[in-house]
Write an enzyme that holds these catalytic residues in place. Structure first.
Site, mmCIF file in Angstrom:
data_model
loop_
_atom_site.group_PDB
_atom_site.id
_atom_site.type_symbol
_atom_site.label_atom_id
_atom_site.label_comp_id
_atom_site.label_asym_id
_atom_site.label_seq_id
_atom_site.Cartn_x
_atom_site.Cartn_y
_atom_site.Cartn_z
ATOM 1 N N ARG A 88 -6.279 -36.327 -63.723
ATOM 2 C CA ARG A 88 -5.275 -37.373 -63.951
ATOM 3 C C ARG A 88 -5.479 -38.521 -62.964
ATOM 4 O O ARG A 88 -5.232 -39.682 -63.283
ATOM 5 C CB ARG A 88 -3.872 -36.783 -63.809
ATOM 6 C CG ARG A 88 -3.503 -35.791 -64.912
ATOM 7 C CD ARG A 88 -2.101 -35.233 -64.709
ATOM 8 N NE ARG A 88 -1.695 -34.315 -65.768
ATOM 9 C CZ ARG A 88 -1.910 -33.015 -65.749
ATOM 10 N NH1 ARG A 88 -2.547 -32.458 -64.731
ATOM 11 N NH2 ARG A 88 -1.505 -32.245 -66.739
ATOM 12 N N ASP A 148 5.515 -29.451 -67.355
ATOM 13 C CA ASP A 148 4.900 -28.356 -66.609
ATOM 14 C C ASP A 148 5.769 -27.100 -66.648
ATOM 15 O O ASP A 148 5.258 -25.978 -66.744
ATOM 16 C CB ASP A 148 4.655 -28.778 -65.152
ATOM 17 C CG ASP A 148 3.724 -29.972 -65.041
ATOM 18 O OD1 ASP A 148 2.874 -30.152 -65.940
ATOM 19 O OD2 ASP A 148 3.862 -30.744 -64.074
ATOM 20 N N ARG A 151 5.401 -25.361 -69.957
ATOM 21 C CA ARG A 151 4.138 -24.612 -69.990
ATOM 22 C C ARG A 151 4.235 -23.347 -69.144
ATOM 23 O O ARG A 151 3.664 -22.299 -69.495
ATOM 24 C CB ARG A 151 2.996 -25.517 -69.501
ATOM 25 C CG ARG A 151 2.650 -26.607 -70.522
ATOM 26 C CD ARG A 151 1.661 -27.633 -69.994
ATOM 27 N NE ARG A 151 1.213 -28.503 -71.091
ATOM 28 C CZ ARG A 151 0.602 -29.665 -70.905
ATOM 29 N NH1 ARG A 151 0.362 -30.104 -69.669
ATOM 30 N NH2 ARG A 151 0.221 -30.392 -71.944
ATOM 31 N N HIS A 175 2.395 -33.771 -60.432
ATOM 32 C CA HIS A 175 1.946 -33.494 -61.799
ATOM 33 C C HIS A 175 0.420 -33.600 -61.827
ATOM 34 O O HIS A 175 -0.159 -34.554 -62.340
ATOM 35 C CB HIS A 175 2.590 -34.486 -62.762
ATOM 36 C CG HIS A 175 2.236 -34.262 -64.203
ATOM 37 N ND1 HIS A 175 2.444 -33.052 -64.838
ATOM 38 C CD2 HIS A 175 1.689 -35.086 -65.128
ATOM 39 C CE1 HIS A 175 2.033 -33.157 -66.108
ATOM 40 N NE2 HIS A 175 1.572 -34.377 -66.301
#
Length: 308
Positions: A88, A148, A151, A175
């Site tokens: 990211r 998150d 998940r 993140h």
């Protein structure tokens, strides 16, 4: 209740769809720089209204921010998505310029809006929005922790062999694949700690699978995921729009909370009509405190790459 979603790609369009289906907003504006793209997505979604039973009006716009005027909530999903093998953080150069331009345009037309940042690297893009828009800090929210955590709960339910409605858990921290801090010490199955059911080794595997959740999907799909990110954004938007006072882990500007300052990172917050209404202080194990501190260092390092 007017909501603007900037970026009509997979995440933005999924977000608009979920908001519309939940039927709490009067209008959703989709905006994109690609000619006709947002208009096409909006028309396609509107043609599902009678089938899905919603009355939310969805309109599309090609880069005309006047159409976003007086939005109560604005969501920024624009930017380049991850490709397989990318972190990211590697998106920062291009996406920083995009987020800076988009956020200033949004605030110009909706000075009282609440901003939700989704673009990656999300914590750093949220920090950038704080530095460039002038909005009060409770009105700028980074969406990562809700995704998150979803998940995390998926992986916990998988390990437990339990229905997902039985499972609760939260991920704080940055993140990023290395920065996430899944709070196994607080995770439960129907109020009983998951450590009663799972070995430490299995819990460690759940944590690792959670942290690479996005990368796993990027490898499989060839691009970033969109269903769960879109659903996560819509959950935050609904909590604000409907003044639900729900707790989500969100990236917020810290000023001493959790021993951290001058950065945006995921911690539990209460979301209501004013945006972030409270930062919730939860007790952490020594290992979780250490992982959060390490995550914060990673976020600050990425922030150092910004040019204001």
């Amino acid at each position: 209740m007017k909501v603007t979603v900037v970026g009509a790609g997979a995440v933005g369009a999924s977000c608009a769809e979920y908001i519309a289906i939940k039927n709490f907003a009067s209008e959703v504006v989709l905006l994109d720089i690609k000619e006709g793209y947002a208009e096409g997505k909006a028309m396609d979604l509107m043609q599902t209204a009678s089938l899905n039973g919603f009355d939310t009006k969805i309109t599309g716009s090609t880069n005309d921010y006047s159409k976003t005027a007086n939005s109560d909530i604005c969501v920024i999903t624009s930017g380049i998505p991850r490709k397989p093998g990318m972190t990211r953080e590697e998106l920062i150069g291009i996406n920083a310029g995009i987020v800076k331009t988009v956020s200033s345009n949004l605030v110009e037309h909706s000075p009282n809006t609440i901003l939700i940042v989704v673009s990656n690297p999300m914590d750093t893009m949220t920090y950038l929005a704080h530095k460039t828009t002038g909005l009060p800090k409770h009105k700028i929210i980074g969406m990562g922790g809700a995704l998150d955590s979803a998940r995390f709960k998926y992986r916990l339910a998988e390990a437990l062999g339990a229905p997902i409605s039985d499972v609760d858990g939260m991920v704080i921290g940055g993140h990023s694949d290395k920065g996430m801090v899944p709070l196994t010490s607080h995770a439960t199955r129907n109020s009983i700690k998951v450590s009663e059911f799972l070995s430490e080794e299995r819990l460690d595997q759940v944590k690792e699978d959670t942290k690479v959740g996005g990368a796993t999907l990027t490898k499989l799909l060839g691009t970033s995921a969109w269903y769960a990110p879109g659903a996560a954004v819509s959950g935050l938007v609904q909590a604000i729009a409907c003044d639900q006072k729900k707790m989500f882990p969100c990236s917020t500007l810290l000023d001493g909370e959790y021993g951290l300052s001058d950065l945006c990172i995921g911690v539990p917050v209460i979301l209501g009509k004013n945006g972030i209404e409270k930062i919730v202080d939860v007790p952490l194990s020594d290992a979780e405190k250490q992982h959060l501190a390490e995550s914060a260092e990673g976020v600050k390092k990425t922030n150092g790459l910004l040019e204001f």
